[in-house]
Write an enzyme that holds these catalytic residues in place. Structure first.
Site, PDB file in Angstrom:
ATOM      1  N   ASN A 110      -7.103   7.044   2.404  1.00 50.67           N
ATOM      2  CA  ASN A 110      -8.475   7.315   1.968  1.00 50.67           C
ATOM      3  C   ASN A 110      -8.871   8.777   2.141  1.00 50.67           C
ATOM      4  OD1 ASN A 110      -8.550   4.599   1.492  1.00 50.67           O
ATOM      5  ND2 ASN A 110     -10.038   4.140   3.091  1.00 50.67           N
ATOM      6  N   HIS A 136       0.810  -1.224   0.000  1.00 52.69           N
ATOM      7  CA  HIS A 136       0.000   0.000   0.000  1.00 52.69           C
ATOM      8  C   HIS A 136       0.844   1.275   0.000  1.00 52.69           C
ATOM      9  CE1 HIS A 136      -3.987   1.361  -0.116  1.00 52.69           C
ATOM     10  NE2 HIS A 136      -4.280   1.418   1.155  1.00 52.69           N
TER      11      HIS A 136
END
Length: 181
Positions: free
Chosen positions: A55, A8
């Site tokens: 996010n 990620h």
């Protein structure tokens, strides 16, 4: 940082590599990001790694764009992509998010999809039991980590190519599969 070596964070590691290449170091700022102001062959460049959750990275980028008076059309975002094989790169401008919540956050907050993207392939889980969010945060094998390190270096070089050579040349040079180079 707990997930620093995860799939990620491929984009964040590519920014670190670019900073090192340019002799810069990212530092915490009053904005929600670590930043480094630098130059490459006379071109001003702001490197940033949001300190928000991925996010919510659109909030950090919007603040940076406002503060430094950067037009979104000059924005380059490097991010992981589960739809690309591990180690592959794709450079493009504009387009959808393909379900990447960080890209969704950016487009929602800055109000445009018209920015450069360098997608770093991290592959997909090999079993249906593992969903992409969990897969992205799991430890990698040494072989996959080495493959991603190479891709992150190429992503850093792709940023410089975008600046100095333009989109078409950069796409032709970096969008080939790693084995085809």
């Amino acid at each position: 940082m707990r997930y620093r070596r995860s799939r990620h964070n491929a984009g964040a590691r590519a920014i670190d590599r670019l900073a090192k290449t340019l002799g810069s170091k990212l530092k915490f700022s009053k904005l929600p990001a670590e930043v480094a102001e630098t130059r490459t062959d006379g071109v001003r460049l702001l490197l940033a790694r949001p300190s928000t959750y991925m996010n919510d990275s659109g909030r950090a980028l919007a603040a940076l764009l406002r503060y430094y008076r950067i037009d979104p059309e000059n924005l380059v975002v490097i991010h992981d992509d589960v739809d690309l094989p591990s180690g592959a790169l794709r450079v493009k401008k504009g387009g959808g998010s393909a379900g990447h919540h960080g890209i969704e956050s950016i487009t929602d907050v800055i109000g445009t999809k018209d920015f450069f993207r360098i997608r770093v392939g991290v592959g997909r889980p090999v079993t249906d039991e593992l969903v992409p969010p969990d897969f992205l945060l799991r430890p990698m094998s040494k072989q996959e980590a080495a493959l991603l390190e190479d891709a992150e270096s190429r992503a850093a070089n792709a940023v410089l190519a975008l600046i100095h050579e333009g989109l078409d040349t950069t796409m032709n040079r970096f969008n080939a599969s790693p084995k085809a180079r």
